[in-house]
Design an enzyme around this catalytic site. Sequence first.
Site, PDB file in Angstrom:
ATOM      1  N   VAL A  62      45.412   7.726  -2.241  1.00 25.64           N
ATOM      2  CA  VAL A  62      44.949   9.101  -2.442  1.00 25.64           C
ATOM      3  C   VAL A  62      43.690   9.101  -3.308  1.00 25.64           C
ATOM      4  O   VAL A  62      43.606   8.368  -4.286  1.00 25.64           O
ATOM      5  CB  VAL A  62      46.043   9.937  -3.159  1.00 25.64           C
ATOM      6  N   CYS A  63      42.728   9.958  -2.944  1.00 20.55           N
ATOM      7  CA  CYS A  63      41.570  10.207  -3.796  1.00 20.55           C
ATOM      8  C   CYS A  63      41.243  11.698  -3.714  1.00 20.55           C
ATOM      9  O   CYS A  63      42.105  12.505  -3.365  1.00 20.55           O
ATOM     10  CB  CYS A  63      40.380   9.331  -3.394  1.00 20.55           C
ATOM     11  N   ARG A  64      40.010  12.081  -4.017  1.00 24.22           N
ATOM     12  CA  ARG A  64      39.657  13.498  -3.999  1.00 24.22           C
ATOM     13  C   ARG A  64      39.570  14.036  -2.577  1.00 24.22           C
ATOM     14  O   ARG A  64      40.130  15.077  -2.267  1.00 24.22           O
ATOM     15  CB  ARG A  64      38.327  13.722  -4.737  1.00 24.22           C
ATOM     16  N   MET A  90      43.069  15.018  -2.408  1.00 24.09           N
ATOM     17  CA  MET A  90      43.605  16.065  -3.283  1.00 24.09           C
ATOM     18  C   MET A  90      42.993  17.432  -2.985  1.00 24.09           C
ATOM     19  O   MET A  90      43.579  18.454  -3.336  1.00 24.09           O
ATOM     20  CB  MET A  90      43.407  15.694  -4.746  1.00 24.09           C
TER      21      MET A  90
END
Length: 98
Positions: A62-64, A90
């Site tokens: 997961v990242c932005r 996210m």
Amino acid sequence: MKQVTPQEVEMLLTNKQPANIIDVREVDEVKTGKIPNAIHIPLGLLEFRMHELDKSKEYIMVCRSGGRSSMAFKLLENHGYKVINMSGGMLEWKGPVE
């Protein structure tokens, strides 16, 4: 690249199914909130900390927005880890944060 949607990840957590989530965002980004129980390993440190991970488990990256998690996916996959990229990152996450 194997992918999962934020909604699918939220469903895993809602149903209390095991989910090994790694958040590769930077420290200041994670301060705004991360998926509960996600392991925080900034992308720049992942290469040096991958030995902490278990190759028998599957990890959701997961990242932005999905770009850095894609890079993390490739790095770990090239080293024999089982990984899935959370598309949208996210920015698309509507579930709880801690």
